[in-house]
Design a protein around this motif. Structure first.
Motif, short mmCIF file in Angstrom:
data_model
loop_
_atom_site.label_atom_id
_atom_site.label_comp_id
_atom_site.label_asym_id
_atom_site.label_seq_id
_atom_site.Cartn_x
_atom_site.Cartn_y
_atom_site.Cartn_z
N ALA A 68 0.83 -1.21 0.00
CA ALA A 68 0.00 0.00 0.00
C ALA A 68 0.87 1.26 0.00
O ALA A 68 1.84 1.36 0.76
CB ALA A 68 -0.91 -0.01 1.22
N LYS A 69 0.55 2.22 -0.88
CA LYS A 69 1.30 3.49 -0.99
C LYS A 69 0.33 4.67 -0.98
O LYS A 69 -0.86 4.50 -1.28
CB LYS A 69 2.11 3.53 -2.29
N GLN A 70 0.85 5.84 -0.72
CA GLN A 70 0.01 7.03 -0.71
C GLN A 70 -0.54 7.34 -2.11
O GLN A 70 -1.70 7.62 -2.29
CB GLN A 70 0.82 8.21 -0.15
N ALA B 25 -0.64 5.94 -6.20
CA ALA B 25 -0.31 4.81 -7.08
C ALA B 25 -1.04 4.91 -8.41
O ALA B 25 -2.22 5.27 -8.46
CB ALA B 25 -0.67 3.49 -6.39
N HIS C 101 -4.26 1.59 -1.20
CA HIS C 101 -3.52 2.81 -1.53
C HIS C 101 -4.30 4.06 -1.12
O HIS C 101 -5.53 4.03 -1.06
CB HIS C 101 -3.27 2.89 -3.05
N VAL D 257 -5.45 6.64 -6.10
CA VAL D 257 -5.18 5.74 -7.22
C VAL D 257 -5.58 6.39 -8.52
O VAL D 257 -6.63 7.02 -8.62
CB VAL D 257 -5.97 4.41 -7.05
#
Lengths: 333, 523
Positions: free
Chosen positions: A29-31, A33, A47, A50
């Motif tokens: 999971a990223k801030q 994406a 995320h 997105v």
């Protein structure tokens, strides 16, 4: 001109675009994406923000319960941190996209997964000229040449002709492969109902909602055993050898995957009808695409990177392997 | 070739024995001579083209494709012939033809080593991918389509509705493409007369003994010897020595062949006497020095003299004894063996034991280098071809065990091409160094294989071509039949029949066994 190596960072968990603080297909999971397509090894849940095609967002919504995100149609884009992002059809599955990034005069394309063969269930691959081509190499060995799909579909009909009392059970990945096989069966003239394993239903419904017609589909669970003689059933590859398949009359197992080209692979899974049907580029498509685009450099994300790397070396094309993790040569070949 | 290639593929992808039988039977009925005979020989590995080796086709691939790309592909596919079949570039404008199996066989058998590459290349150029696969498997042997010789013979018997026993016997007496065999089966002619030809008779085989007890009044007991099963034939003035699979191994054992001069067919265990063994049978290790040789030096013959420990008599002079019960054959055998050359033939004794409990004790205590366990043979049984239930049992002594540490792993072949399934493991020296003591690729379940494969991938330290060195952290409990001195390995040890008995996830690697402990198990 900017040098991509300064603003694009390959990490084991994905490609990071520093000026924009955006990850492409991160495995965690990223801030921020960008997601190329809905397969689980590219689209993870959780995320913050997105960007993806509307179809990919819908697929992620189905899988992760949330379709929050910014839809970006093919050919369209957005800008962030001075980087211009746009999405272009990859021909892999419904909604699959390549990501073109332009920064200070340099063009970089990330393919996600792609193929060049025609597929009635998704838009065709769009060749996007670029300086750096960041490609997959799932089938990056010259033993992988996918035959024309019509011959593979014909294997199913041939078996039904010699064994009309059997039921043909085709293992196909739930997103993309299953719908493509169904659509190709229709194109070859199979107009009887096609039976589904429960795990295939929702994705097929979503494809229909998104405008891909698949003909009459029925649930195996709702059908008496004897009625399935002479019929075609689609199930997840894992169900082929599962207890589930025991409810079918005289099942013959088939599997649709590019890996079926290798006999050992088919035997390993106990597959009786190997169908060499893939949603990835084969060797000729990979090498042909690199030739066609003639980028300054080719970076290889995942698959048989050694093979494609060697081919680039032989043809004096600058290339490097990125060693991404979490992209598995599993059932979605 | 296309029809033959389709047969090969259907056998590869079919698990059901009946479906395999049906596929072969249909092919044999529908295909003309001599193609069907060549196909049958190919399925049972009875064809040999000495001019075409696996290296021939590998080198040939190197003329059309980059060797590094070939090497990578070969590792992925796990099989040289299949890799070449898949990778062979197809000229788009070239017309594909479909040569008969006979044409292919004639082409392959008329080549020399020098002409083989060109001939194979032009055949490959003319074929599609499936036919290329069939061609290469035909050329280098080792079909691996899950068809035993027994199954092929059964299919033949089924195809023409003839007795399997007749097929078994005639098979070995005739050469490919077996035209006489087909004529006899199809037209119901007279059986070819073979009474004076030396040929292989199918062995009677045993099942593992899994019961708790057995009536020793009905079953006789013999030692099970740790050599290789052989059949010595002396008929029509000629002598032949056949191995378990019916291969003629006369050339490797001229001492035995020359010494067998009485008309008959005997069944026994081939062993060698080691120089240290004072006339006793040496371990299998000593025998291995003589196996697989095309010729054998005088020195070899002296250092490792071979002999047969005889336990059955199939033919005595002109009498076929196979239908007689074991005890009657045994009587004839006991009269027969003493007339043979004593340096090369002796009689495998029948063990006198009071009851089953005593037998258990005796079997457990047997640690003679040449003893593998005991054989239990029903006294009333005739000599039956193949593995028929209820007649002969083998009861191996319990295996030895050692806790070893996985050191290297290699990908398997064929069905296991994508799995790291061959493991090299080691034990500790007194200085805390790990030395390899053996290699195993069996004994685990499919689930365990998946787990081991994952372990290898996640714990790789180094890659050497197809081999991965792994972190020395996983203990494998290895079972083996015996362990011997070996100059080949740094540890000085060689295991016989090592297999993975258990994965000891619970055991720290430091607690695995020491080399010295294994040394103490040498028999």
């Amino acid at each position: 001109m900017a040098k991509a190596k300064h603003w694009i960072e390959p990490h084991p968990q994905g490609v990071y675009v520093r000026p924009a603080d955006i990850w492409i297909d991160p495995s965690g999971a990223k801030q921020h994406a960008v997601v190329t397509h809905g397969h689980a090894d590219h689209a993870r849940g959780g995320h913050g923000e997105v960007w993806a095609t509307p179809e990919t967002l819908a697929i992620m919504g189905l899988r992760y319960g949330t379709d929050a995100g910014t839809p970006v149609a093919y050919g369209e884009g957005f800008e962030r941190g001075g980087v211009r992002f746009s999405l272009h059809s990859a021909g892999h599955v419904l909604g699959s996209a390549q990501v073109l990034m332009e920064y200070q005069g340099e063009r970089v394309v990330v393919t996600g997964d792609f193929k060049r063969r025609p597929d009635p269930t998704c838009a065709p691959f769009e060749p996007v000229p670029c300086d750096i081509f960041i490609t997959e190499a799932t089938f990056g060995l010259p033993v992988f040449r996918h035959p024309p799909i019509a011959g593979e579909i014909a294997k199913i009909f041939a078996r039904l002709e010699t064994e009309p009392d059997s039921s043909i059970l085709i293992g196909a990945y739930a997103l993309g492969k299953a719908q493509r096989v169904i659509a190709e069966l229709r194109r070859a003239g199979w107009d009887k109902p096609i039976y589904l394993h429960g795990a295939q239903v929702r994705m097929c419904e979503l494809y229909e909602e998104l405008g891909v017609s698949l003909g009459e589909l029925r649930l195996v669970m709702d059908t008496p055993k004897e009625e399935m003689r002479g019929q075609i059933i689609i199930c997840p590859p894992s169900a082929l050898i599962d207890k589930w398949s025991r409810r079918l009359p005289s099942p013959v197992t088939a599997m649709a995957s590019g890996w079926m080209r290798v006999r050992g692979r088919a035997r390993q899974r106990g597959v009786e009808i190997p169908l060499v049907i893939s949603d990835h580029a084969d060797w000729d498509e990979l090498t042909g695409t690199i030739r066609e685009l003639a980028p300054k450099e080719t970076w290889i994300t995942h698959g048989s990177e050694d093979g494609l790397l060697r081919w680039c070396e032989l043809h004096q094309i600058r290339a490097r392997a990125l060693a991404m993790i979490g992209r598995e040569d599993g059932d979605d070949g | 070739m296309r029809r033959f290639a389709a047969l090969i593929d259907s056998l590869i992808y079919t698990r059901s024995r009946n479906a395999k039988l049906a596929a072969i039977s249909t092919y044999l009925r529908e295909t003309p001579d001599p193609d069907r005979g060549w196909a049958l020989a190919a399925l049972t590995d009875s064809l040999d083209f000495p001019a075409v080796k696996s290296s021939t086709i590998r080198n040939l691939a190197g003329t059309r494709i980059d060797p590094e790309l070939f090497r990578l592909s070969r590792h992925h596919v796990g099989d040289t012939a299949e890799t070449v079949a898949l990778i062979w570039p197809e000229a788009p404008d070239r017309e594909q033809s479909d040569p008969t199996v006979d044409e292919v066989v004639q082409a392959l058998s008329s080549t020399t080593r020098a002409t083989a590459p060109d001939i194979v290349a032009s055949l490959l150029d003319s074929m599609d991918s499936n036919s290329r696969y069939a061609l290469l498997k035909l050329a280098v042997g080792g079909m691996r389509v899950g068809v035993s010789a027994r199954l092929a013979k059964t299919a033949f018997a089924q195809a023409f509705a003839v007795p399997l026993d007749d097929v078994e016997e005639l098979w070995h007496a005739l050469d490919p493409p077996y035209v006489a065999l087909f004529r006899w089966a199809e037209e119901g002619g007279k059986r070819p007369d073979l009474s004076t030809t030396p040929f292989f008779r199918p062995f009677m085989l045993s099942h593992p003994f899994e019961g708790d007890s057995l009536d020793l009044g009905a079953y006789a007991v013999e030692w099970k010897w740790d050599g290789i099963r052989v059949q010595a034939v002396h008929l029509g003035g000629e002598t032949r020595l056949y191995s378990r699979g019916g291969d003629d191994i006369s050339a490797a054992f001229p001492d035995v062949v020359e010494a067998f001069d009485r008309a008959g067919v005997i069944d026994g265990e081939l062993l060698v006497r080691g120089t240290d063994q004072g006339g006793e049978a040496a371990s299998f290790n000593a025998l291995q020095k003589r196996l697989g040789r095309k010729t054998v030096s005088k020195k070899m013959r002296q250092e490792f003299p071979a002999f047969v420990r005889v336990y059955d008599l199939l033919i005595d002079g002109e009498d076929d004894l196979r239908l007689l019960p074991w005890h009657e054959r045994r009587q004839r055998l006991e009269a027969f063996v003493p007339t043979l050359n004593r340096d090369h033939f002796d009689l495998s004794a029948v063990i006198d034991v009071d009851d089953f409990a005593a037998l258990e004790t005796m079997r457990a205590g047997a640690r003679d280098a040449a003893i593998e366990g005991v054989m239990l043979k029903r006294r009333e049984s005739p000599y039956l071809a193949g593995r028929v239930t209820g007649h002969w049992y083998k009861w191996k002594r319990d295996p030895l065990n050692a806790d070893c540490v996985m050191m290297y792993a290699q990908r398997g072949n064929g069905r296991r091409a994508s799995f790291y399934s061959d493991y090299t493991f080691g034990c500790w020296t007194e200085d805390g160094e790990l030395l390899p003591v053996g290699k195993a690729y069996s004994g685990f379940t499919d689930e365990e294989l998946k787990w081991l494969d994952r372990f290898v991938r996640q714990n790789t330290l180094n890659r050497f071509g197809p081999v991965r060195e792994v972190a020395k952290s996983l203990v494998l409990e290895v079972a083996f039949d015996s362990i011997h001195d070996s100059k080949r390995h740094k540890s000085g040890l060689a295991m016989r029949f090592p297999r993975i008995h258990r994965i000891r996830k619970d055991k720290p690697a430091e607690e695995a066994d020491r080399i010295a402990t294994l040394r103490g198990m040498i028999s």
